[in-house]
Scaffold this motif. Structure first.
Motif, PDB file in Angstrom:
ATOM      1  N   TYR A 160       0.820  -1.215   0.000  1.00  0.00           N
ATOM      2  CA  TYR A 160       0.000   0.000   0.000  1.00  0.00           C
ATOM      3  C   TYR A 160       0.854   1.265   0.000  1.00  0.00           C
ATOM      4  O   TYR A 160       0.622   2.179  -0.798  1.00  0.00           O
ATOM      5  N   GLU A 161       1.826   1.330   0.884  1.00  0.00           N
ATOM      6  CA  GLU A 161       2.626   2.550   1.007  1.00  0.00           C
ATOM      7  C   GLU A 161       3.386   2.849  -0.284  1.00  0.00           C
ATOM      8  O   GLU A 161       3.419   3.994  -0.754  1.00  0.00           O
ATOM      9  N   GLU A 162       4.000   1.836  -0.885  1.00  0.00           N
ATOM     10  CA  GLU A 162       4.741   2.040  -2.126  1.00  0.00           C
ATOM     11  C   GLU A 162       3.825   2.510  -3.251  1.00  0.00           C
ATOM     12  O   GLU A 162       4.207   3.385  -4.057  1.00  0.00           O
ATOM     13  N   MET A 163       2.630   1.939  -3.328  1.00  0.00           N
ATOM     14  CA  MET A 163       1.694   2.337  -4.377  1.00  0.00           C
ATOM     15  C   MET A 163       1.223   3.772  -4.187  1.00  0.00           C
ATOM     16  O   MET A 163       1.170   4.562  -5.139  1.00  0.00           O
ATOM     17  N   ARG A 164       0.891   4.121  -2.976  1.00  0.00           N
ATOM     18  CA  ARG A 164       0.410   5.482  -2.725  1.00  0.00           C
ATOM     19  C   ARG A 164       1.523   6.503  -2.956  1.00  0.00           C
ATOM     20  O   ARG A 164       1.278   7.615  -3.446  1.00  0.00           O
ATOM     21  N   GLN A 165       2.751   6.162  -2.623  1.00  0.00           N
ATOM     22  CA  GLN A 165       3.858   7.106  -2.790  1.00  0.00           C
ATOM     23  C   GLN A 165       4.086   7.494  -4.245  1.00  0.00           C
ATOM     24  O   GLN A 165       4.567   8.603  -4.531  1.00  0.00           O
ATOM     25  N   VAL A 166       3.733   6.594  -5.171  1.00  0.00           N
ATOM     26  CA  VAL A 166       3.923   6.926  -6.586  1.00  0.00           C
ATOM     27  C   VAL A 166       2.607   7.344  -7.251  1.00  0.00           C
ATOM     28  O   VAL A 166       2.542   7.474  -8.477  1.00  0.00           O
ATOM     29  N   GLY A 167       1.575   7.547  -6.456  1.00  0.00           N
ATOM     30  CA  GLY A 167       0.342   8.128  -6.967  1.00  0.00           C
ATOM     31  C   GLY A 167      -0.735   7.170  -7.409  1.00  0.00           C
ATOM     32  O   GLY A 167      -1.733   7.603  -8.005  1.00  0.00           O
ATOM     33  N   ILE A 168      -0.591   5.885  -7.127  1.00  0.00           N
ATOM     34  CA  ILE A 168      -1.650   4.935  -7.498  1.00  0.00           C
ATOM     35  C   ILE A 168      -2.829   5.099  -6.542  1.00  0.00           C
ATOM     36  O   ILE A 168      -2.652   5.155  -5.320  1.00  0.00           O
ATOM     37  N   THR A 169      -4.027   5.188  -7.109  1.00  0.00           N
ATOM     38  CA  THR A 169      -5.233   5.211  -6.283  1.00  0.00           C
ATOM     39  C   THR A 169      -5.538   3.784  -5.832  1.00  0.00           C
ATOM     40  O   THR A 169      -5.696   2.890  -6.664  1.00  0.00           O
ATOM     41  N   VAL A 170      -5.609   3.593  -4.512  1.00  0.00           N
ATOM     42  CA  VAL A 170      -5.824   2.258  -3.941  1.00  0.00           C
ATOM     43  C   VAL A 170      -7.129   2.249  -3.161  1.00  0.00           C
ATOM     44  O   VAL A 170      -7.326   3.042  -2.242  1.00  0.00           O
ATOM     45  N   GLY A 171      -8.025   1.347  -3.538  1.00  0.00           N
ATOM     46  CA  GLY A 171      -9.259   1.142  -2.799  1.00  0.00           C
ATOM     47  C   GLY A 171      -9.219  -0.158  -2.028  1.00  0.00           C
ATOM     48  O   GLY A 171      -8.229  -0.897  -2.057  1.00  0.00           O
ATOM     49  N   LEU A 172     -10.308  -0.440  -1.341  1.00  0.00           N
ATOM     50  CA  LEU A 172     -10.423  -1.674  -0.550  1.00  0.00           C
ATOM     51  C   LEU A 172     -11.637  -2.466  -1.008  1.00  0.00           C
ATOM     52  O   LEU A 172     -12.639  -1.897  -1.453  1.00  0.00           O
ATOM     53  N   GLY A 173     -11.547  -3.792  -0.878  1.00  0.00           N
ATOM     54  CA  GLY A 173     -12.670  -4.646  -1.230  1.00  0.00           C
ATOM     55  C   GLY A 173     -12.745  -5.867  -0.341  1.00  0.00           C
ATOM     56  O   GLY A 173     -11.777  -6.229   0.332  1.00  0.00           O
ATOM     57  N   THR A 174     -13.895  -6.497  -0.354  1.00  0.00           N
ATOM     58  CA  THR A 174     -14.097  -7.705   0.453  1.00  0.00           C
ATOM     59  C   THR A 174     -13.794  -8.971  -0.325  1.00  0.00           C
ATOM     60  O   THR A 174     -13.527 -10.009   0.254  1.00  0.00           O
ATOM     61  N   ASP A 175     -13.883  -8.906  -1.686  1.00  0.00           N
ATOM     62  CA  ASP A 175     -13.969 -10.081  -2.541  1.00  0.00           C
ATOM     63  C   ASP A 175     -15.308 -10.770  -2.253  1.00  0.00           C
ATOM     64  O   ASP A 175     -16.160 -10.233  -1.527  1.00  0.00           O
ATOM     65  N   GLY A 176     -15.537 -11.946  -2.822  1.00  0.00           N
ATOM     66  CA  GLY A 176     -16.824 -12.613  -2.647  1.00  0.00           C
ATOM     67  C   GLY A 176     -16.945 -13.322  -1.317  1.00  0.00           C
ATOM     68  O   GLY A 176     -15.958 -13.617  -0.643  1.00  0.00           O
ATOM     69  N   CYS A 177     -18.184 -13.640  -0.952  1.00  0.00           N
ATOM     70  CA  CYS A 177     -18.451 -14.238   0.364  1.00  0.00           C
ATOM     71  C   CYS A 177     -17.940 -15.663   0.507  1.00  0.00           C
ATOM     72  O   CYS A 177     -17.893 -16.177   1.629  1.00  0.00           O
ATOM     73  N   SER A 178     -17.569 -16.313  -0.568  1.00  0.00           N
ATOM     74  CA  SER A 178     -17.027 -17.655  -0.418  1.00  0.00           C
ATOM     75  C   SER A 178     -15.530 -17.631  -0.162  1.00  0.00           C
ATOM     76  O   SER A 178     -14.944 -18.651   0.197  1.00  0.00           O
ATOM     77  N   SER A 179     -14.899 -16.463  -0.326  1.00  0.00           N
ATOM     78  CA  SER A 179     -13.468 -16.375  -0.024  1.00  0.00           C
ATOM     79  C   SER A 179     -13.166 -15.398   1.110  1.00  0.00           C
ATOM     80  O   SER A 179     -12.055 -15.366   1.619  1.00  0.00           O
ATOM     81  N   SER A 180     -14.148 -14.594   1.496  1.00  0.00           N
ATOM     82  CA  SER A 180     -13.931 -13.697   2.644  1.00  0.00           C
ATOM     83  C   SER A 180     -15.031 -13.855   3.681  1.00  0.00           C
ATOM     84  O   SER A 180     -14.911 -13.384   4.803  1.00  0.00           O
ATOM     85  N   ASN A 181     -16.140 -14.454   3.255  1.00  0.00           N
ATOM     86  CA  ASN A 181     -17.250 -14.861   4.116  1.00  0.00           C
ATOM     87  C   ASN A 181     -18.166 -13.756   4.607  1.00  0.00           C
ATOM     88  O   ASN A 181     -19.266 -14.026   5.059  1.00  0.00           O
ATOM     89  N   ASN A 182     -17.751 -12.487   4.532  1.00  0.00           N
ATOM     90  CA  ASN A 182     -18.721 -11.420   4.744  1.00  0.00           C
ATOM     91  C   ASN A 182     -18.372 -10.217   3.877  1.00  0.00           C
ATOM     92  O   ASN A 182     -17.338 -10.193   3.211  1.00  0.00           O
ATOM     93  N   LEU A 183     -19.244  -9.228   3.872  1.00  0.00           N
ATOM     94  CA  LEU A 183     -19.097  -8.049   3.022  1.00  0.00           C
ATOM     95  C   LEU A 183     -18.976  -6.783   3.859  1.00  0.00           C
ATOM     96  O   LEU A 183     -19.384  -5.710   3.439  1.00  0.00           O
ATOM     97  N   ASP A 184     -18.389  -6.920   5.034  1.00  0.00           N
ATOM     98  CA  ASP A 184     -18.305  -5.831   6.003  1.00  0.00           C
ATOM     99  C   ASP A 184     -17.063  -4.983   5.734  1.00  0.00           C
ATOM    100  O   ASP A 184     -15.941  -5.365   6.066  1.00  0.00           O
ATOM    101  N   MET A 185     -17.241  -3.803   5.150  1.00  0.00           N
ATOM    102  CA  MET A 185     -16.112  -2.952   4.814  1.00  0.00           C
ATOM    103  C   MET A 185     -15.462  -2.298   6.031  1.00  0.00           C
ATOM    104  O   MET A 185     -14.304  -1.878   5.972  1.00  0.00           O
ATOM    105  N   ILE A 186     -16.179  -2.204   7.132  1.00  0.00           N
ATOM    106  CA  ILE A 186     -15.552  -1.679   8.352  1.00  0.00           C
ATOM    107  C   ILE A 186     -14.530  -2.685   8.866  1.00  0.00           C
ATOM    108  O   ILE A 186     -13.420  -2.314   9.272  1.00  0.00           O
ATOM    109  N   GLU A 187     -14.858  -3.968   8.792  1.00  0.00           N
ATOM    110  CA  GLU A 187     -13.874  -4.994   9.144  1.00  0.00           C
ATOM    111  C   GLU A 187     -12.688  -4.966   8.184  1.00  0.00           C
ATOM    112  O   GLU A 187     -11.538  -5.155   8.591  1.00  0.00           O
ATOM    113  N   VAL A 188     -12.941  -4.733   6.904  1.00  0.00           N
ATOM    114  CA  VAL A 188     -11.864  -4.705   5.915  1.00  0.00           C
ATOM    115  C   VAL A 188     -10.866  -3.585   6.228  1.00  0.00           C
ATOM    116  O   VAL A 188      -9.653  -3.771   6.098  1.00  0.00           O
TER     117      VAL A 188
END
Length: 429
Positions: free
Chosen positions: A287-315
């Motif tokens: 994350y730090e290296e990407m942000r330092q060179v200007g890449i926009t980085v978002g967050l995701g849960t992926d699907g519920c069969s590989s992360s099991n919930n869709l809670d972005m606060i937990e993410v």
């Protein structure tokens, strides 16, 4: 608040949030249509629909920048398996059975879960796109939607995929403005270079975003080197397809030169910490290296069969702690940075004027219940939200100026849970 308050017929009325907490102060928010019209200590708006915001804090709606919504139907199936084994033995065989109704109800279940945990915008890549569009349109969220595209290096499937995409965008579904369609080539190990180049050109010609999984596992990188003689990002660069239109999920196995190539191209990246850890894909997301060179980085849960919930606060918490752990540095991936990634950065990736509480911004926001123990004491609200809370702290959700959840009530939720469960059990029967 009556049931009528949730309906589309109220969309153009004034909505007034009274006495909510914003930047530590008691504040009123006035919404007209789908925009925040005014923010002030006291607002008088006769005739406005009023929500009592006392004891609650307002935050921008969260952005889940990578998921597969209808995979709620597969929650708990194929746990504790490596990625390719999980895909080939569990997920792909079940997905081959999916009907339009399965995807529709699985997506609606996902939307309930996302609303409950404060997500107002999400990116999705899956099958039966019309079913997903219908679910999103009815539930009121904002979405960037694509149909998963595979050709498995078979020329006849390449041509079939091209025809399907051209037909889709020749007569696109009539969608509300909060739904944006894009392309979804699955990954470089399931999509040929021919189809990737074609998708890039098609996206340029039709002003579309492109979602894709990239550099998710060591095995993917090794396969790419074996097939193409280079690593995934370098391969895409060599193809000449890297551009600001790409939204890459995972991106765990990249070096400094590849990060520089992504930055130069304007491509966006989405970190999926829960899925990466659960599938054993990896944990050193840069994350730090990407942000330092200007890449926009978002967050995701992926699907519920590989992360099991869709809670972005937990993410947000997972991403913050994981970044500190692998670097053994408590000063990186701060709670403020992860909150930014889940709000303003995610909205920027989606190309919408949301992710912030400001006059003129789109009215996508949540009210957080400050009476919960995790907000006592409340010396640092963002710290408490990211490190102490989870999605259960969300009381009210507004998207595009429309109330989707009030006092933790979502109209029609019970039927959605019942129908989705029936579909899921039917797939396994």
């Amino acid at each position: 608040m009556s049931e009528k308050s949730y309906t589309e017929e109220n969309r153009d009325r004034y909505l007034l949030i009274k006495s909510t907490t914003f930047k530590g102060e008691s504040t009123d928010l006035l919404v007209k249509g789908n925009r925040i019209a005014r923010i002030a200590p006291e607002i008088d708006a006769p005739g406005a629909q009023v929500i009592d915001g006392r004891g609650k804090a307002v935050i921008p709606g969260l952005v889940n920048a990578h998921t597969h919504a209808a995979m709620t139907l597969f929650r708990g199936i194929g746990d504790d398996m490596p990625l390719m084994t999980w895909l080939q033995e569990k997920i792909w065989p079940l997905e081959a059975k999916l009907t339009r109704e399965d995807v529709y109800w699985g997506t609606k279940l996902a939307l309930v879960e996302m609303i409950r945990s404060g997500t107002t915008t999400f990116f999705d890549m899956y099958y039966q796109l019309d079913a997903t569009i219908a679910a999103v349109e009815e539930m009121g969220l904002r979405a960037v939607l694509s149909e998963a595209c595979f050709d498995h290096f078979r020329p006849e499937l390449t041509q079939k995929s091209k025809r399907h995409i051209m037909e889709r965008f020749r007569s696109p579904a009539t969608c509300p403005s909060r739904i944006r369609l894009c392309l979804g080539p699955h990954a470089i190990y399931t999509v040929s270079d021919d189809l990737l180049k074609w998708a890039h050109t098609f996206a340029q010609e039709n002003n579309l975003l492109i979602q894709m999984h990239l550099s998710e596992t060591k095995n993917e990188v090794e396969q790419c080197v074996s097939r193409y003689g280079t690593t995934p990002v370098r391969f895409l660069h060599k193809l000449g397809v890297l551009s600001p239109r790409w939204v890459f999920a995972h991106v765990l196995y990249v070096d400094d030169e590849e990060i520089a190539l992504l930055a130069e191209s304007g491509a966006k990246v989405v970190h999926n910490p829960a899925s990466n850890m659960k599938l054993g894909s990896g944990f050193r997301f840069q994350y730090e290296e990407m942000r330092q060179v200007g890449i926009t980085v978002g967050l995701g849960t992926d699907g519920c069969s590989s992360s099991n919930n869709l809670d972005m606060i937990e993410v947000m918490k997972q991403a913050a702690l994981l970044g500190k752990a692998w670097r053994m540095n408590p000063e990186v991936t701060s709670c403020e940075a992860m909150f930014h990634a889940a709000t303003e950065a995610g909205a920027a990736i989606a190309g919408v004027d949301a992710g912030r509480i400001a006059e003129g911004a789109i009215a996508d926001f949540c009210l957080i219940d400050l009476s919960l123990p995790v907000f006592t004491p409340n010396f640092n609200f963002i710290s408490n939200l990211v490190y102490a809370a989870n999605g259960s702290c969300v009381d009210t959700v507004v998207c595009d100026g429309r109330i989707l959840m009030y006092n933790r009530v979502i109209p029609g939720e019970a039927e959605i849970r019942e129908q989705a469960a029936r579909r899921a059990y039917g797939l396994l029967s």
